[in-house]
Design an enzyme around this catalytic site. Sequence first.
Site, PDB file in Angstrom:
ATOM      1  CB  SER A 251      14.878  -4.952 -22.496  1.00  0.00           C
ATOM      2  OG  SER A 251      14.185  -5.134 -21.361  1.00  0.00           O
TER       3      SER A 251
ATOM      4  CG  ASP B  15      18.933  -0.991 -16.868  1.00  0.00           C
ATOM      5  OD1 ASP B  15      17.667  -1.401 -16.102  1.00  0.00           O
ATOM      6  OD2 ASP B  15      18.993  -1.778 -17.908  1.00  0.00           O
TER       7      ASP B  15
ATOM      8  CG  HIS C 215      15.471  -1.000 -18.845  1.00  0.00           C
ATOM      9  ND1 HIS C 215      16.516  -2.077 -18.988  1.00  0.00           N
ATOM     10  CD2 HIS C 215      14.295  -1.390 -19.550  1.00  0.00           C
ATOM     11  CE1 HIS C 215      15.777  -2.979 -19.543  1.00  0.00           C
ATOM     12  NE2 HIS C 215      14.557  -2.609 -19.983  1.00  0.00           N
TER      13      HIS C 215
END
Length: 319
Positions: free
Chosen positions: A162, A257, A287
């Site tokens: 991320s 995601d 995610h």
Amino acid sequence: MRSKAPLGTRILRDSQDWEALSDDQVILAREKTNRAATSRAAWIVTGRPDRRAQITETTIDLPGRRLMLRVHRPKAAGPTLPLIVSFHGGGFIAGTAAQNDWLNSHLAARCPAVVVSVEYRLAPEHPLPQPIEDGYDTLVRLVADAAGWRVDPDAVAVMGESAGGTIAALIALRAGKDGPPLRAQVLNYPVTDWTETMSGYASVDQNADNPTLPMSRMRAARRLSVPPRLDARGVSPLTYDSLAGLPPALVVTAALDPLADHGRRYAERLREDGSDAQLTCYPRATHSFLSIPGLVPAARPARREILTFLRGHLHRGPR
């Protein structure tokens, strides 16, 4: 028909309205979330660390600040090992190194390698580019003291998830010019665009109702971590003019995601510019799925893929 997120992720839906929080409230929410995520009781969700790896904490002094490092080292290994520098996710406003113990300890034991996870500074107290500087400066210091860390300075990789993927990608870009040389980069569902077009991807609309990355958190992350005076293109690897000459990349994405297209498009750009990039999209994954393996079965094959990729690049002859 689109797949549904695994049931566990839907039960643990992040319902916090991050946009409505003041700076102080964001900090308190971060502390609460981190305490919950790093407790032993949370291992049923976050995964039990690999017992063949020793996990310790230490500090590193950099100009004007001291950072905490979480070090994963195999209990049985040779005197000198490859180095993997790891960066957690959290949108630059949350997250902690310990949330990746399941992945990092397994890589340390099985690669084998020394995996150092960096507790970089976070917004709103420390907006971009400070987290990026923390990551790069830590890498440089670790490689400069390779003998002290018992690592091979010629077998180094970066990895991030991320927002941590943003750091890893930007470090790879900078290291290509200024060093130290890297053998590989692993980008797990990375954020590659922090400009105003951050939300302008099809995957954002398709997965707006996903359980693990609500839109309010995405918007709060950008507002708090990208100060108005900062040109966001400088912290958005997808917007760089050239991605040529970078170390081989493994880009792991999740079909459910909102940021799936960030990773997909970055892998495409790497290939277009002549850099080696491998892209994998896990269909029933959300995610952050590598941080919640107890809820998302896809975490295990993804971990195997990451291990194979890093082992292949770090345990080979000189470049």
